[in-house]
Design an enzyme around this catalytic site. Structure first.
Site, PDB file in Angstrom:
ATOM      1  CD  GLU A 278      92.324  15.254  29.585  1.00  0.00           C
ATOM      2  OE1 GLU A 278      93.363  15.642  30.279  1.00  0.00           O
ATOM      3  OE2 GLU A 278      92.627  15.036  28.587  1.00  0.00           O
ATOM      4  CD1 TRP A 281      94.838  11.197  29.825  1.00  0.00           C
ATOM      5  CD2 TRP A 281      96.660  10.903  30.629  1.00  0.00           C
ATOM      6  NE1 TRP A 281      95.262  11.146  28.570  1.00  0.00           N
ATOM      7  CE2 TRP A 281      96.862  10.754  29.057  1.00  0.00           C
ATOM      8  CE3 TRP A 281      98.191  10.588  31.109  1.00  0.00           C
ATOM      9  CZ2 TRP A 281      97.627  10.369  28.192  1.00  0.00           C
ATOM     10  CZ3 TRP A 281      99.006   9.925  30.168  1.00  0.00           C
ATOM     11  CH2 TRP A 281      98.974   9.866  28.919  1.00  0.00           C
ATOM     12  CD1 TRP A 309     119.089  16.782  31.728  1.00  0.00           C
ATOM     13  CD2 TRP A 309     118.116  17.677  29.894  1.00  0.00           C
ATOM     14  NE1 TRP A 309     117.930  16.109  31.335  1.00  0.00           N
ATOM     15  CE2 TRP A 309     117.368  16.653  30.569  1.00  0.00           C
ATOM     16  CE3 TRP A 309     117.427  18.425  29.041  1.00  0.00           C
ATOM     17  CZ2 TRP A 309     116.106  16.250  29.734  1.00  0.00           C
ATOM     18  CZ3 TRP A 309     116.309  17.970  28.372  1.00  0.00           C
ATOM     19  CH2 TRP A 309     115.655  17.002  28.587  1.00  0.00           C
ATOM     20  CG  ASN A 344      96.338  20.121  29.919  1.00  0.00           C
ATOM     21  OD1 ASN A 344      96.941  19.808  30.791  1.00  0.00           O
ATOM     22  ND2 ASN A 344      96.262  19.337  28.835  1.00  0.00           N
ATOM     23  CD1 TRP A 362     113.714  15.538  32.724  1.00  0.00           C
ATOM     24  CD2 TRP A 362     111.908  15.776  34.487  1.00  0.00           C
ATOM     25  NE1 TRP A 362     113.834  14.433  33.676  1.00  0.00           N
ATOM     26  CE2 TRP A 362     112.930  14.442  34.693  1.00  0.00           C
ATOM     27  CE3 TRP A 362     111.154  16.135  35.332  1.00  0.00           C
ATOM     28  CZ2 TRP A 362     112.707  13.602  35.582  1.00  0.00           C
ATOM     29  CZ3 TRP A 362     110.947  15.207  36.434  1.00  0.00           C
ATOM     30  CH2 TRP A 362     111.653  14.117  36.709  1.00  0.00           C
ATOM     31  CD1 TRP A 385     106.402  19.729  34.994  1.00  0.00           C
ATOM     32  CD2 TRP A 385     107.878  19.996  33.503  1.00  0.00           C
ATOM     33  NE1 TRP A 385     106.624  20.984  34.929  1.00  0.00           N
ATOM     34  CE2 TRP A 385     107.353  21.338  33.981  1.00  0.00           C
ATOM     35  CE3 TRP A 385     109.020  20.062  32.486  1.00  0.00           C
ATOM     36  CZ2 TRP A 385     107.915  22.624  33.418  1.00  0.00           C
ATOM     37  CZ3 TRP A 385     109.204  21.271  31.955  1.00  0.00           C
ATOM     38  CH2 TRP A 385     108.694  22.770  32.275  1.00  0.00           C
TER      39      TRP A 385
END
Length: 472
Positions: A278, A281, A309, A344, A362, A385
Site C-alpha cells: 500500500e 501504491w 458521460w 479505502n 470521474w 479515481w
C-alpha cells in the site's frame, strides 16, 4: 535581522522533527537554523472557511513550533504568495540557503520554480531534498528509461531498488536520518511567536476525528503496529478498526515514509507485506503524476478522454448527499461529510458507483473528494479515481464494476457501518439493511429513498459507454 549566515528550512508536507530530511540536511551545513511555514494564499483562497484541514494543520504547527523552540530553532509563519514571502523572509534574516522537501504536484513544481528563481536572483541558494517518498522522480524506471505505467512491474522494480539502496540496514540506528534532532546549533535569531489563529486567516476551528501533530501521529502508528498482524483480515471491513488510520499523518508529513517502510519490512509477516504494498501504491501514484502531470485533469488512457458521460446534476447531488437509495453508498458519503474520512474499500465502491452506475465524469467525483477528505492528496486521489473509473493505467479497466449490494453484504455483513450512519433504516435486520426495497411495502424506510438507478441496467450502459469509446 542578523549578520550571521543562516539556513532557512521551508516546511510544507513535513510537519515533524523525527527523520526530517530538510532539517537534517540543514544541520549538516553547520549554520544556525530558522524554519518557516507559509500559509499560501494561492492554496487557501479557494477554500471555504470551514475546511477542516486547516484545523489539522494548525494542530501540527502548534506542536512543531514548541518542539523546534526546544532546539533553539525559531519557526516563523507567513501568509501570502510563496514567491513573495519566502524570498523576503530569507533576505530579512540573512539566509544563504533555503532548503525544502520536494513536492511532485504540477502547481507545486511551478510554485517552487518561481521561488527558486527569485532566490537565485538574490544570491540565495535553493535546495530541494527527497522526503515525502522513498524513491523519487525517475529513481524507478523501465529498462527503456521510461516511467512505469502498470503497478505490478513498478512494485517489483521498486522493491529491488529499495532493497539495494538500504541493504544492510538492520536497525533504526543504521538509518542515517532515523533519529531525532539532537544537534543544537547556536541560535542567531530570537524565538518566534506561535502560529496565527485560524480566525485571523479567515478559517473556523473544526472538530476533528483525528488529532493533528507528531505526538498524535506516533500514537496512531503504535496503535496500528499492534494491529498489523490482523491487517489482511480486517482492512476491507469499514465497521472494524482495520486500516492503518495513518494516511492523514503521512499526507502532512507528521510521519516519515522511510520510517513506515522500515517498520513494514521489519514486521516480516503478511500484514507487513500488505502494508508495504500500500505504501508503494502511494509512491506509484506520486511518480505517475510527476511524469504525466496532465492526468490531474485528463484520463490517462487517451481513448477515454472523450467519454460521453451523462452528468445528471441531480444525480451528482444525491450521491454527494448520501441519498442514492443504496445504503452502503449513502452511509459512506454521509460519513465523509461528517468526518472528512472514508474507508479505502468504500472509496472504491462509491467511486465505481458514481462513474459506472450514474455515468458521471470521474473528475466531478475527484473534485468532491478533494474538498471533503482530510487526507486529500492529489496524486492518490487522482490515481484511485482513474483506477475506479477505468480511465487510468490498468490492463482491463472498464470491466471492473463494483456491485454495491454484493459489496455491502460482503464487507459490512451485519450492517454495522450502515446503521452507524443511516438512522432511518438502522432498525432493519441484516437481510434487508443492504437492500431495503427487497422487503417491499412491509419495510418501514422512514423516508429513506428507493434506489435511484438499477445497477444491472446501468452496468450494461457503462460497458457500452467504454466499448464505444474504444471503437471510436
Amino acid at each position: 535581522m542578523t549578520t550571521q549566515a543562516l539556513t532557512l528550512v521551508w516546511l510544507r508536507r513535513d510537519l515533524r522533527t523525527f527523520d526530517h530530511t530538510a532539517l537534517q540536511t540543514a544541520i549538516r551545513q553547520g549554520r544556525p537554523l530558522a524554519a518557516v511555514f507559509l500559509f499560501d494564499s494561492d492554496i487557501l483562497a479557494p477554500l471555504p472557511a470551514h475546511d477542516r484541514r486547516l484545523s489539522f494543520i494548525h494542530q501540527c504547527l502548534s506542536e512543531l513550533h514548541r518542539k523546534l523552540a526546544e532546539l533553539k530553532i525559531p519557526l516563523y509563519f507567513r501568509h501570502g504568495r510563496a514567491d513573495i514571502e519566502i524570498p523576503a523572509l530569507a533576505a530579512e534574516i540573512g539566509a544563504k540557503t533555503v532548503i525544502c522537501a520536494e513536492d511532485y504536484e504540477p502547481q507545486a513544481i511551478a510554485r517552487d520554480t518561481r521561488v527558486a528563481a527569485k532566490l537565485i536572483a538574490a544570491d540565495i541558494h535553493f535546495q530541494a531534498v527527497t522526503d515525502q517518498v522513498l524513491l523519487a522522480k525517475s529513481a524507478v524506471m523501465t529498462q527503456q528509461g521510461q516511467p512505469y505505467q502498470v503497478f505490478t512491474p513498478y512494485y517489483k522494480a521498486w522493491l529491488a531498488i529499495a532493497n539495494e539502496q538500504y541493504a544492510g540496514w538492520q536497525s533504526r540506528d543504521d538509518w542515517p536520518a532515523l533519529h531525532r534532532l539532537q544537534q543544537k546549533l547556536p541560535a542567531a535569531l530570537p524565538a518566534s511567536p506561535p502560529p496565527p489563529s485560524l480566525s485571523s486567516l479567515g478559517f473556523q476551528t473544526q472538530p476533528l476525528v483525528q488529532a493533528g501533530g507528531e505526538t498524535a501521529a506516533q500514537a496512531a502508528l503504535g496503535d496500528f503496529l499492534n494491529r498489523l498482524a490482523d491487517y489482511p483480515l480486517t482492512r476491507d471491513f469499514p465497521a472494524k478498526r482495520g486500516t492503518s488510520q495513518l494516511s492523514v499523518h503521512l499526507r502532512f508529513g507528521a510521519l516519515s515514509i522511510r520510517h513506515l517502510v522500515y517498520l513494514a519490512k521489519q514486521a516480516d509477516n503478511e500484514g507487513g507485506a500488505l502494508w508495504l504494498k500500500e505504501l508503494v501504491w502511494r509512491e506509484f501514484f506520486q511518480q505517475l503524476l510527476y511524469h504525466y502531470p496532465d492526468v490531474a485533469n485528463n484520463a490517462f488512457r487517451a481513448e477515454y478522454r472523450n467519454l460521453a458521460w451523462q452528468n445528471h446534476p441531480e444525480w451528482l447531488e444525491r450521491w454527494q448527499r448520501g441519498q442514492t437509495g443504496y445504503p452502503i453508498i449513502d452511509a459512506a458519503m454521509r460519513a465523509l461529510a461528517q468526518t472528512g474520512q472514508m474507508h479505502n474499500r468504500l472509496r472504491m465502491i462509491t467511486a465505481s458507483f458514481l462513474c459506472k452506475d450514474l455515468l458521471i465524469d470521474w473528475r466531478l467525483g475527484q473534485e468532491w473528494f478533494a474538498a471533503q477528505l482530510l487526507d486529500f492528496d492529489l496524486a492518490a486521489n487522482n490515481g484511485n479515481w482513474q483506477w475506479a473509473a477505468g480511465t487510468g493505467c490498468d490492463a482491463q479497466p472498464y470491466f471492473r464494476i463494483f456491485n454495491p449490494i454484493t459489496q455491502s453484504y460482503k464487507f459490512d455483513p451485519d450492517g454495522r457501518f450502515i446503521r452507524r450512519h443511516l438512522p432511518e433504516i438502522a432498525h432493519l435486520d441484516h437481510h434487508f439493511i443492504h437492500a431495503p426495497w427487497l422487503g417491499g411495502s412491509n419495510i418501514d424506510r422512514n423516508g429513506y429513498p428507493a434506489p435511484m438507478v438499477d445497477h444491472a441496467v446501468q452496468r450494461e450502459k457503462a460497458l457500452v459507454l467504454f466499448t464505444d469509446a474504444k471503437l471510436a
